[in-house]
Design a protein around this motif. Structure first.
Motif, PDB file in Angstrom:
ATOM      1  N   GLU A   1     -89.641  24.335 -65.330  1.00  0.00           N
ATOM      2  CA  GLU A   1     -88.489  25.605 -65.180  1.00  0.00           C
ATOM      3  C   GLU A   1     -88.539  25.831 -63.533  1.00  0.00           C
ATOM      4  OE1 GLU A   1     -86.947  29.713 -66.657  1.00  0.00           O
ATOM      5  OE2 GLU A   1     -88.708  28.750 -67.973  1.00  0.00           O
ATOM      6  N   ILE A   2     -89.767  26.230 -63.196  1.00  0.00           N
ATOM      7  CA  ILE A   2     -90.339  26.485 -61.777  1.00  0.00           C
ATOM      8  C   ILE A   2     -89.476  25.384 -60.809  1.00  0.00           C
ATOM      9  CG2 ILE A   2     -91.774  27.161 -59.959  1.00  0.00           C
ATOM     10  CD1 ILE A   2     -93.476  28.429 -62.413  1.00  0.00           C
ATOM     11  N   LEU A   3     -89.975  23.921 -61.162  1.00  0.00           N
ATOM     12  CA  LEU A   3     -89.572  22.921 -60.306  1.00  0.00           C
ATOM     13  C   LEU A   3     -88.131  22.703 -60.207  1.00  0.00           C
ATOM     14  CD1 LEU A   3     -92.753  20.554 -61.224  1.00  0.00           C
ATOM     15  CD2 LEU A   3     -92.281  21.916 -59.119  1.00  0.00           C
ATOM     16  N   ILE A   4     -87.462  22.773 -61.479  1.00  0.00           N
ATOM     17  CA  ILE A   4     -86.216  22.701 -61.595  1.00  0.00           C
ATOM     18  C   ILE A   4     -85.571  23.691 -60.653  1.00  0.00           C
ATOM     19  CG2 ILE A   4     -84.219  22.912 -63.081  1.00  0.00           C
ATOM     20  CD1 ILE A   4     -85.905  21.801 -65.231  1.00  0.00           C
ATOM     21  N   LEU A   5     -85.797  25.069 -60.759  1.00  0.00           N
ATOM     22  CA  LEU A   5     -84.897  25.980 -60.077  1.00  0.00           C
ATOM     23  C   LEU A   5     -85.436  25.966 -58.478  1.00  0.00           C
ATOM     24  CD1 LEU A   5     -85.557  29.065 -62.521  1.00  0.00           C
ATOM     25  CD2 LEU A   5     -83.603  27.666 -61.977  1.00  0.00           C
ATOM     26  N   PHE A   6     -86.584  25.544 -58.054  1.00  0.00           N
ATOM     27  CA  PHE A   6     -86.878  25.237 -56.888  1.00  0.00           C
ATOM     28  C   PHE A   6     -86.194  24.308 -56.295  1.00  0.00           C
ATOM     29  CE2 PHE A   6     -89.797  23.695 -53.366  1.00  0.00           C
ATOM     30  CZ  PHE A   6     -89.857  25.084 -52.611  1.00  0.00           C
ATOM     31  N   THR A   7     -85.995  23.107 -56.929  1.00  0.00           N
ATOM     32  CA  THR A   7     -85.078  21.971 -56.417  1.00  0.00           C
ATOM     33  C   THR A   7     -83.686  22.575 -56.262  1.00  0.00           C
ATOM     34  OG1 THR A   7     -86.554  20.367 -57.644  1.00  0.00           O
ATOM     35  CG2 THR A   7     -84.415  19.490 -57.039  1.00  0.00           C
ATOM     36  N   VAL A   8     -83.106  23.234 -57.226  1.00  0.00           N
ATOM     37  CA  VAL A   8     -81.713  23.849 -57.167  1.00  0.00           C
ATOM     38  C   VAL A   8     -81.664  24.424 -55.489  1.00  0.00           C
ATOM     39  CG1 VAL A   8     -80.114  25.286 -58.018  1.00  0.00           C
ATOM     40  CG2 VAL A   8     -81.323  23.976 -59.390  1.00  0.00           C
ATOM     41  N   GLY A   9     -82.685  25.135 -55.229  1.00  0.00           N
ATOM     42  CA  GLY A   9     -82.499  25.805 -53.869  1.00  0.00           C
ATOM     43  C   GLY A   9     -82.170  24.660 -52.760  1.00  0.00           C
ATOM     44  N   PHE A  10     -82.370  23.444 -52.817  1.00  0.00           N
ATOM     45  CA  PHE A  10     -82.462  22.514 -51.745  1.00  0.00           C
ATOM     46  C   PHE A  10     -81.007  21.766 -51.980  1.00  0.00           C
ATOM     47  CE2 PHE A  10     -86.932  22.698 -51.868  1.00  0.00           C
ATOM     48  CZ  PHE A  10     -87.285  22.985 -50.534  1.00  0.00           C
ATOM     49  N   LEU A  11     -80.164  22.038 -52.958  1.00  0.00           N
ATOM     50  CA  LEU A  11     -78.971  21.179 -53.269  1.00  0.00           C
ATOM     51  C   LEU A  11     -77.804  21.777 -52.108  1.00  0.00           C
ATOM     52  CD1 LEU A  11     -79.078  20.624 -57.072  1.00  0.00           C
ATOM     53  CD2 LEU A  11     -79.604  19.113 -55.198  1.00  0.00           C
ATOM     54  N   PRO A  12     -77.225  20.859 -51.582  1.00  0.00           N
ATOM     55  CA  PRO A  12     -76.239  21.099 -50.786  1.00  0.00           C
ATOM     56  C   PRO A  12     -74.789  22.001 -51.865  1.00  0.00           C
ATOM     57  CG  PRO A  12     -76.098  18.831 -50.698  1.00  0.00           C
ATOM     58  CD  PRO A  12     -77.386  19.488 -51.489  1.00  0.00           C
ATOM     59  N   THR A  13     -73.993  22.682 -51.132  1.00  0.00           N
ATOM     60  CA  THR A  13     -73.056  23.333 -52.043  1.00  0.00           C
ATOM     61  C   THR A  13     -71.956  22.240 -52.705  1.00  0.00           C
ATOM     62  OG1 THR A  13     -71.712  23.546 -50.030  1.00  0.00           O
ATOM     63  CG2 THR A  13     -72.977  25.589 -50.657  1.00  0.00           C
ATOM     64  N   GLU A  14     -71.751  21.158 -52.295  1.00  0.00           N
ATOM     65  CA  GLU A  14     -71.160  19.912 -52.944  1.00  0.00           C
ATOM     66  C   GLU A  14     -71.626  19.724 -54.269  1.00  0.00           C
ATOM     67  OE1 GLU A  14     -72.595  18.633 -49.500  1.00  0.00           O
ATOM     68  OE2 GLU A  14     -71.652  20.392 -49.087  1.00  0.00           O
ATOM     69  N   TYR A  15     -72.902  19.958 -54.547  1.00  0.00           N
ATOM     70  CA  TYR A  15     -73.471  19.692 -55.746  1.00  0.00           C
ATOM     71  C   TYR A  15     -73.655  21.029 -56.741  1.00  0.00           C
ATOM     72  CZ  TYR A  15     -74.478  15.058 -53.402  1.00  0.00           C
ATOM     73  OH  TYR A  15     -74.373  14.089 -53.000  1.00  0.00           O
ATOM     74  N   ASN A  16     -72.930  21.797 -56.613  1.00  0.00           N
ATOM     75  CA  ASN A  16     -72.762  23.187 -57.472  1.00  0.00           C
ATOM     76  C   ASN A  16     -72.880  22.808 -58.839  1.00  0.00           C
ATOM     77  OD1 ASN A  16     -73.239  24.883 -55.476  1.00  0.00           O
ATOM     78  ND2 ASN A  16     -71.111  25.462 -55.253  1.00  0.00           N
ATOM     79  N   MET A  17     -72.153  21.726 -59.226  1.00  0.00           N
ATOM     80  CA  MET A  17     -72.053  21.523 -60.625  1.00  0.00           C
ATOM     81  C   MET A  17     -73.399  20.645 -61.034  1.00  0.00           C
ATOM     82  SD  MET A  17     -69.563  21.482 -62.783  1.00  0.00           S
ATOM     83  CE  MET A  17     -68.107  20.581 -63.132  1.00  0.00           C
ATOM     84  N   LEU A  18     -74.017  20.058 -60.412  1.00  0.00           N
ATOM     85  CA  LEU A  18     -75.488  19.525 -60.762  1.00  0.00           C
ATOM     86  C   LEU A  18     -76.245  20.921 -60.672  1.00  0.00           C
ATOM     87  CD1 LEU A  18     -77.411  17.432 -61.290  1.00  0.00           C
ATOM     88  CD2 LEU A  18     -77.898  17.189 -58.914  1.00  0.00           C
ATOM     89  N   ALA A  19     -76.253  21.745 -59.775  1.00  0.00           N
ATOM     90  CA  ALA A  19     -77.013  23.053 -59.822  1.00  0.00           C
ATOM     91  C   ALA A  19     -76.857  23.664 -61.044  1.00  0.00           C
ATOM     92  CB  ALA A  19     -76.824  23.760 -58.412  1.00  0.00           C
ATOM     93  N   ASN A  20     -75.551  24.089 -61.440  1.00  0.00           N
ATOM     94  CA  ASN A  20     -75.236  24.676 -62.601  1.00  0.00           C
ATOM     95  C   ASN A  20     -75.832  24.166 -63.920  1.00  0.00           C
ATOM     96  OD1 ASN A  20     -74.187  26.679 -64.438  1.00  0.00           O
ATOM     97  ND2 ASN A  20     -72.259  25.683 -64.313  1.00  0.00           N
ATOM     98  N   ALA A  21     -75.916  22.841 -63.921  1.00  0.00           N
ATOM     99  CA  ALA A  21     -76.442  21.999 -64.943  1.00  0.00           C
ATOM    100  C   ALA A  21     -77.955  22.035 -65.143  1.00  0.00           C
ATOM    101  CB  ALA A  21     -76.113  20.534 -65.061  1.00  0.00           C
ATOM    102  N   MET A  22     -78.486  21.862 -63.931  1.00  0.00           N
ATOM    103  CA  MET A  22     -80.078  22.113 -63.873  1.00  0.00           C
ATOM    104  C   MET A  22     -80.318  23.649 -64.066  1.00  0.00           C
ATOM    105  SD  MET A  22     -80.594  19.832 -60.483  1.00  0.00           S
ATOM    106  CE  MET A  22     -82.512  20.190 -60.599  1.00  0.00           C
ATOM    107  N   ALA A  23     -79.916  24.728 -63.471  1.00  0.00           N
ATOM    108  CA  ALA A  23     -80.035  25.821 -64.042  1.00  0.00           C
ATOM    109  C   ALA A  23     -79.890  26.245 -65.673  1.00  0.00           C
ATOM    110  CB  ALA A  23     -79.426  26.917 -63.294  1.00  0.00           C
ATOM    111  N   SER A  24     -79.155  25.682 -66.030  1.00  0.00           N
ATOM    112  CA  SER A  24     -78.583  26.015 -67.464  1.00  0.00           C
ATOM    113  C   SER A  24     -79.783  25.291 -68.443  1.00  0.00           C
ATOM    114  CB  SER A  24     -77.313  25.343 -67.843  1.00  0.00           C
ATOM    115  OG  SER A  24     -76.284  26.097 -67.240  1.00  0.00           O
ATOM    116  N   PHE A  25     -79.956  24.062 -67.919  1.00  0.00           N
ATOM    117  CA  PHE A  25     -81.224  23.391 -68.693  1.00  0.00           C
ATOM    118  C   PHE A  25     -82.526  24.224 -68.526  1.00  0.00           C
ATOM    119  CE2 PHE A  25     -84.933  20.380 -68.777  1.00  0.00           C
ATOM    120  CZ  PHE A  25     -84.899  19.884 -69.986  1.00  0.00           C
TER     121      PHE A  25
END
Length: 159
Positions: free
Chosen positions: A1-25
């Motif tokens: 969980e920590i690694l997933i959320l940490f990775t989300v912090g690096f994603l550019p805003t174009e990948y908000n859908m991916l970031a949302n899916a990762m945070a939901s997971f």
């Protein structure tokens, strides 16, 4: 969980859908992993079930005057209060600092992770008897909190 959320912090805003899916997971993993606090079932990522359980316990307390029910209601309402405070503070800080504020969540998760094992760490340290002094649980907790604060300050300074 920590690694997933940490990775989300690096994603550019174009990948908000991916970031949302990762945070939901990550949220789903948290719901599955943490189901009880002090013996009471609770939801760690939403408030509705906690509100129902807290209100039900409070209702039983008012009808039957069982102090255990009042204690149970206070656990649930305390969880809701912490959830609301975290959401409010996190929301306001994310407006100022952006997506990287998700890393603060990683810090809190790391603190929680370390606190889950504090008893084992304390026993190991006592067995080693560093400098002929037993290390207490309180000392370890203070060190974890101190280093966590340094972590948060560094994150804020990097923005």
């Amino acid at each position: 969980e920590i690694l997933i959320l940490f990775t989300v912090g690096f994603l550019p805003t174009e990948y908000n859908m991916l970031a949302n899916a990762m945070a939901s997971f990550a949220c789903a993993m948290q719901v599955q992993s943490f189901r009880k606090v002090n013996g009471y079932s609770y939801a760690s990522t939403m408030c509705i079930g906690n509100l129902r359980s807290g209100t039900a316990a409070l209702s039983v307390y008012f009808r039957e005057k069982k102090s255990k029910q009042l204690k149970q209601a206070m656990y649930y309402f305390g969880i809701i209060l912490m959830f609301a405070l975290g959401a409010g503070i996190g929301g306001n800080l994310s407006i100022r600092y952006g997506i990287r504020m998700i890393w603060v969540s990683c810090g809190f998760l790391m603190i929680s992770f370390l606190l889950m094992f504090i008893e084992n760490i304390s026993i190991s340290m006592r067995n080693m008897k560093l400098n002929n002094a037993a290390i207490s649980r309180k000392v370890i907790e203070k060190k974890i909190i101190f280093f966590s604060m340094i972590f948060f300050v560094l994150i804020l300074l990097l923005n």
